[in-house]
Motif scaffolding. Structure first.
Motif, PDB file in Angstrom:
ATOM      1  N   GLN B 203      60.648  31.898  89.574  1.00  0.00           N
ATOM      2  CA  GLN B 203      60.209  31.047  89.031  1.00  0.00           C
ATOM      3  C   GLN B 203      60.465  30.734  87.563  1.00  0.00           C
ATOM      4  O   GLN B 203      60.356  29.917  86.889  1.00  0.00           O
ATOM      5  CB  GLN B 203      58.707  30.700  89.215  1.00  0.00           C
ATOM      6  N   ASN B 204      60.925  32.067  86.802  1.00  0.00           N
ATOM      7  CA  ASN B 204      60.873  32.206  85.513  1.00  0.00           C
ATOM      8  C   ASN B 204      61.850  33.032  85.390  1.00  0.00           C
ATOM      9  O   ASN B 204      61.868  33.957  84.910  1.00  0.00           O
ATOM     10  CB  ASN B 204      59.588  32.739  84.964  1.00  0.00           C
ATOM     11  N   PRO B 205      63.275  32.155  85.391  1.00  0.00           N
ATOM     12  CA  PRO B 205      64.493  32.956  85.233  1.00  0.00           C
ATOM     13  C   PRO B 205      64.791  33.698  83.836  1.00  0.00           C
ATOM     14  O   PRO B 205      65.681  34.301  83.855  1.00  0.00           O
ATOM     15  CB  PRO B 205      65.451  31.844  85.382  1.00  0.00           C
ATOM     16  N   ARG B 206      64.104  33.246  82.926  1.00  0.00           N
ATOM     17  CA  ARG B 206      64.302  33.951  81.518  1.00  0.00           C
ATOM     18  C   ARG B 206      63.576  35.102  81.302  1.00  0.00           C
ATOM     19  O   ARG B 206      63.620  36.034  80.495  1.00  0.00           O
ATOM     20  CB  ARG B 206      64.031  32.743  80.430  1.00  0.00           C
ATOM     21  N   VAL B 207      62.534  35.250  82.242  1.00  0.00           N
ATOM     22  CA  VAL B 207      61.732  36.452  81.945  1.00  0.00           C
ATOM     23  C   VAL B 207      62.031  37.552  82.785  1.00  0.00           C
ATOM     24  O   VAL B 207      62.370  37.552  83.965  1.00  0.00           O
ATOM     25  CB  VAL B 207      60.118  35.863  82.565  1.00  0.00           C
ATOM     26  N   TYR B 208      61.799  38.960  82.358  1.00  0.00           N
ATOM     27  CA  TYR B 208      61.911  40.085  83.324  1.00  0.00           C
ATOM     28  C   TYR B 208      60.579  40.502  83.331  1.00  0.00           C
ATOM     29  O   TYR B 208      59.900  40.733  82.593  1.00  0.00           O
ATOM     30  CB  TYR B 208      62.967  41.027  82.545  1.00  0.00           C
TER      31      TYR B 208
END
Lengths: 262, 262
Positions: B203-208
């Motif tokens: 859901q939050n592709p920028r976040v690892y």
């Protein structure tokens, strides 16, 4: 002297959140076991990087130890990437699966896809019991080389290494013993100790001598000088470093009467 | 996102005598400056290994930082090995020589071969003043890539990085900002958090998002979950990690009512 590579896997190391104490711990263990650790490599939780690191290490070293990436989360992929590096299809190792299942069953947790993944390894690999956590280590031998995959949690990594890897390397390993001494020298700049170190190493070719500046080179020079050697017997290794240490102290004293050595 | 490689040179790291805190410090700095650190490599004080490490790093990364091997002793050879990696003959840099000479002259020490060596670098390199020790750092730019050689003594390495390298990278660097959050979860095995982490990252592709087990997976599970992101502005980076954190906590609470989250 047989060589070793250490591969540590984990983004947390590459963003500087975690200091790589695993690598230092393993490097010390391998050194004392008679291996020359030629490289430590830190790679991210990215398949391509892990595959490349294993391929390079297996091409260059006799023993390869990795840490990290054996757990249940999506980015724990070291076991799968290792299979890819070998060109092998990962299989569920029944012995490993039993180890994982028993851990979770003891508390009533069911098996899930994530838990089964921890039992996947290349065909022919041997699972190493993890007395602390859940993910087994993996031992793989091929063409005289030993590859060991260990978890990244330090207590788990250390327990598996001491329980299974250290005895294995001792039984297979080289008849090499490592010995070291440290001496502290106050009052002589490192640059002036350099030619003395060179001379000591020339006279004692088996010994490595390295100075580490701890003070201020010009205003308050303070050096830790580290002397070490590997030899087929503990006596030879200790004899070599003691002879080099004696020569080093003698030369420093004769050239720098104001030096404090302790 | 531009990439960085860190090369740390020194036998003391490969025998496990020293823990590589330099690499963690630099990795954190580079990450916050907007670089993706792709690899940390530790090599011995051996020319061939250092040359290979520089060549590989310069082929793969936008910024390369090395530590160690700039001092006056015989095994300080990083500056010379770097020249070899470039295929360049080392030259005495007059500005660097002046820096070194002034340091020693202030205490009445003469120049020696070992001291002159600290001023040797490839033609076109820029010496970086060392406010703590004697060996200057070295900055070399080629084909859009930035290579920086720093001493291995942590105080010296940090002073040169903060004084010269950080401002340079800030002025040249990417418009990227790094943000991170850590949350602790007690009572849920890592294997059961894994599918939730996968969902949050989807859901939050920028976040690892990465979990680090700190307790006992089965008997007393305790996880530190680390959430981070890079984005063109600090607001975007912080917004992204906050959104992911909120989702993560929500999903864990909804699935594991007994979980303690703090």
């Amino acid at each position: 002297m047989p060589t070793a590579y250490i591969i540590t896997v984990g983004n947390e190391l590459l963003i500087g959140r975690v200091v790589n104490t695993n690598a230092a711990w393993l490097a010390s263990k391998l050194t004392y076991l008679g291996y020359s650790v030629r490289r430590i490599v830190v790679v991210p939780d990215v398949e391509e990087d892990i595959v490349e690191a294993f391929r390079e290490a297996m091409a260059k070293a006799d023993v390869v130890i990795s840490t990290g990436g054996l757990g249940p989360t999506p980015d724990d992929i070291t076991n799968l990437a290792f299979c890819k590096a070998l060109g092998a299809e990962p299989v569920v190792n029944e012995e490993a699966l039993k180890m994982v299942r028993e851990k979770y069953a003891s508390r009533g947790y069911p098996m899930t896809e994530e838990r089964v993944k921890m039992a996947m390894m290349p065909p022919g690999a041997v699972p190493l019991p993890n007395p602390v956590g859940t993910a087994p280590g993996i031992l793989y031998e091929t063409g005289g080389k030993i590859v060991v995959l260990l978890p990244g949690v330090p207590r788990e990594m250390e327990a598996i290494f001491e329980g299974y890897v250290e005895p294995l390397l001792k039984s297979r390993g080289p008849p090499a013993h490592f010995s070291e001494r440290v001496v502290t020298v106050r009052g002589v700049p490192e640059a002036d100790v350099a030619p003395i170190i060179r001379e000591v190493m020339r006279q004692n070719p088996r010994v490595y001598v390295k100075s580490h500046p701890k003070g201020l080179e010009v205003d308050a020079p303070l050096l830790q000088i580290h002397i070490y050697a590997s030899a087929p017997t503990p006596q030879e290794a200790e004899g070599a470093v003691d002879a080099a240490l004696k020569k080093l102290v003698e030369l420093i004293k004769s050239k720098f009467s104001n030096a404090a050595i302790y």
